[in-house]
Structure formats: structure tokens, C-alpha cells
Motif scaffolding. Structure first.
Motif, PDB file in Angstrom:
ATOM      1  N   GLU A 151       0.968  -1.208  -0.029  1.00 10.54           N
ATOM      2  CA  GLU A 151       0.006  -0.011   0.017  1.00 10.54           C
ATOM      3  C   GLU A 151       0.727   1.451   0.096  1.00 10.54           C
ATOM      4  O   GLU A 151       1.963   1.197   0.679  1.00 10.54           O
ATOM      5  CB  GLU A 151      -0.766   0.121   1.251  1.00 10.54           C
ATOM      6  CG  GLU A 151      -1.661   1.080   1.318  1.00 10.54           C
ATOM      7  CD  GLU A 151      -2.709   1.045   2.704  1.00 10.54           C
ATOM      8  OE1 GLU A 151      -2.466   2.054   3.478  1.00 10.54           O
ATOM      9  OE2 GLU A 151      -3.178  -0.056   2.994  1.00 10.54           O
ATOM     10  N   ARG A 152       0.591   2.216  -0.779  1.00 10.57           N
ATOM     11  CA  ARG A 152       1.147   3.354  -0.659  1.00 10.57           C
ATOM     12  C   ARG A 152       1.214   4.044   0.697  1.00 10.57           C
ATOM     13  O   ARG A 152       0.153   4.492   0.727  1.00 10.57           O
ATOM     14  CB  ARG A 152       0.612   4.231  -1.879  1.00 10.57           C
ATOM     15  CG  ARG A 152       1.914   5.563  -2.090  1.00 10.57           C
ATOM     16  CD  ARG A 152       1.514   6.166  -3.551  1.00 10.57           C
ATOM     17  NE  ARG A 152       2.379   7.300  -3.510  1.00 10.57           N
ATOM     18  CZ  ARG A 152       2.332   7.986  -4.734  1.00 10.57           C
ATOM     19  NH1 ARG A 152       1.648   7.994  -5.455  1.00 10.57           N
ATOM     20  NH2 ARG A 152       3.238   8.926  -4.795  1.00 10.57           N
ATOM     21  N   PRO A 153       2.280   4.437   1.198  1.00 11.08           N
ATOM     22  CA  PRO A 153       2.235   5.268   2.254  1.00 11.08           C
ATOM     23  C   PRO A 153       1.940   6.812   1.996  1.00 11.08           C
ATOM     24  O   PRO A 153       2.164   7.241   1.043  1.00 11.08           O
ATOM     25  CB  PRO A 153       3.622   5.473   2.986  1.00 11.08           C
ATOM     26  CG  PRO A 153       4.439   4.962   1.818  1.00 11.08           C
ATOM     27  CD  PRO A 153       3.632   4.120   0.959  1.00 11.08           C
ATOM     28  N   PRO A 154       1.099   7.411   2.729  1.00  7.06           N
ATOM     29  CA  PRO A 154       0.715   8.745   2.512  1.00  7.06           C
ATOM     30  C   PRO A 154       1.805   9.812   2.236  1.00  7.06           C
ATOM     31  O   PRO A 154       3.041   9.562   3.238  1.00  7.06           O
ATOM     32  CB  PRO A 154      -0.250   9.408   3.599  1.00  7.06           C
ATOM     33  CG  PRO A 154       0.167   8.200   4.922  1.00  7.06           C
ATOM     34  CD  PRO A 154       0.587   7.045   4.354  1.00  7.06           C
ATOM     35  N   ASP A 158      -1.078  12.594   8.342  1.00  9.21           N
ATOM     36  CA  ASP A 158      -2.160  13.513   9.084  1.00  9.21           C
ATOM     37  C   ASP A 158      -1.454  13.742  10.394  1.00  9.21           C
ATOM     38  O   ASP A 158      -1.026  12.752  11.150  1.00  9.21           O
ATOM     39  CB  ASP A 158      -3.268  12.659   9.407  1.00  9.21           C
ATOM     40  CG  ASP A 158      -4.592  13.624   9.925  1.00  9.21           C
ATOM     41  OD1 ASP A 158      -4.412  14.756   9.760  1.00  9.21           O
ATOM     42  OD2 ASP A 158      -5.641  12.817  10.373  1.00  9.21           O
ATOM     43  N   PRO A 159      -1.388  15.034  10.864  1.00  9.70           N
ATOM     44  CA  PRO A 159      -0.721  15.496  12.055  1.00  9.70           C
ATOM     45  C   PRO A 159      -1.492  14.854  13.392  1.00  9.70           C
ATOM     46  O   PRO A 159      -1.083  14.775  14.498  1.00  9.70           O
ATOM     47  CB  PRO A 159      -0.416  16.640  12.181  1.00  9.70           C
ATOM     48  CG  PRO A 159      -1.238  17.201  11.166  1.00  9.70           C
ATOM     49  CD  PRO A 159      -1.846  16.224  10.125  1.00  9.70           C
ATOM     50  N   GLU A 160      -2.687  14.754  13.270  1.00  2.00           N
ATOM     51  CA  GLU A 160      -3.645  14.296  14.532  1.00  2.00           C
ATOM     52  C   GLU A 160      -3.616  12.772  14.793  1.00  2.00           C
ATOM     53  O   GLU A 160      -3.772  12.510  15.913  1.00  2.00           O
ATOM     54  CB  GLU A 160      -5.176  14.803  13.994  1.00  2.00           C
ATOM     55  CG  GLU A 160      -5.322  16.251  13.917  1.00  2.00           C
ATOM     56  CD  GLU A 160      -6.787  16.416  13.353  1.00  2.00           C
ATOM     57  OE1 GLU A 160      -7.455  15.270  13.170  1.00  2.00           O
ATOM     58  OE2 GLU A 160      -7.103  17.458  12.986  1.00  2.00           O
TER      59      GLU A 160
END
Length: 161
Positions: A151-154, A158-160
């Protein structure tokens, strides 16, 4: 771009499908002509003084140091020659290696008029089939995307989280 022999160029016509040969026949002719060129089977008219042609003290007949490209081309031609009918292969070799015209081929082989033209087309049809060339270009309808990651990492996490 590589020039086709006169026998093939006259049969192909100016617009591709207008002539006796279709565009995929002409493309097969270009590919086999390039392969014959790379195999260095053509006779030379003048003397070449490079070591691969005249040989050196350690080589037998100057053939020991042929490049891999020449060897690959000769092996490719050998495989094609085994799969194409022998009369067709003979006409292809006469046209592409010895630059013979179709009338000369018919006279030498004592064939009827215009028969070399048909044999040339049959040979080019066989070559086109072996090379995967058709009258229409068809690709795969759908191909699966392959990746080494499950799966491609983002790109920006997301900092949250």
C-alpha cells in the motif's frame, strides 16, 4: 530512418494500405532489414581495415571478437529462418541481404512472373505474425498495477494521528 530495398518500397505504395503490402508488412520488413544489417551478413564491396574484419594474430578468421549485438542478431535470424517456410526465407534473404530485385529472383529460380511478389508477401506475413504485428494495434484491455509496496504510504501524514 532505415531505407527499405526497392522491391519492398515499390510494393508498399505511398499511403501504406494503397499498395500490395500493408503497413504491418512494411514494419516487419524494416525490422528484418535492421536485423540483417546488425548481423553483418552483407557482402562488402570495399576493404575494411578494422580488426574484426581482417583478424588479428589471436583470432581465427577474424570472427572471435564479434560483438554481442552481431551474435544476437544472427541467433535471431536463425530462429526466424527455422519458423518461416524455406522458399519465403530465401526470397527474404535475396531481397534484404543481396539487394536482388523480384524479377531477378524469378529468373534465377525459374518461377513464373509475379510469383516472387507473392512469396515475398507470404514471407512478410509470416514474419509479422512471429513478431506480433497485425493490421490493427491491440493492447491489453486492462493490466494490473504492480508495486513492491502493499500500500502506498501517505505523502503527508495526518498530524492528528
Amino acid at each position: 530512418m532505415f531505407e527499405l530495398p526497392d522491391a519492398v518500397a515499390r510494393l508498399s505504395g505511398a499511403g501504406g494500405d494503397d499498395g500490395f503490402l500493408h503497413q504491418y508488412h512494411v514494419e516487419a520488413a524494416r525490422l528484418i532489414a535492421r536485423t540483417f544489417e546488425r548481423s553483418m551478413l552483407r557482402q562488402r564491396v570495399t576493404m575494411a581495415y578494422d580488426p574484426t574484419r581482417i583478424g588479428s594474430k589471436g583470432s581465427a578468421h577474424g570472427q572471435s571478437c564479434l560483438s554481442e549485438t552481431v551474435e544476437d542478431a544472427r541467433q535471431n535470424l536463425s530462429r526466424l529462418a527455422q519458423r518461416v517456410p524455406s522458399d519465403c526465407w530465401g526470397v527474404l534473404a535475396d531481397v534484404f541481404v543481396y539487394d536482388k530485385g523480384l524479377q531477378q529472383i524469378e529468373l534465377e529460380r525459374r518461377w513464373p512472373r509475379r510469383s516472387a511478389k507473392l512469396v515475398l508477401r507470404i514471407g512478410l506475413e509470416q514474419l509479422a505474425h512471429l513478431m506480433g504485428l497485425n493490421a490493427t494495434a491491440n493492447g491489453r484491455e486492462r493490466s494490473r498495477t504492480q508495486s513492491w509496496l502493499p500500500e502506498r504510504p501517505p505523502m503527508f501524514p495526518d498530524p492528528e494521528n
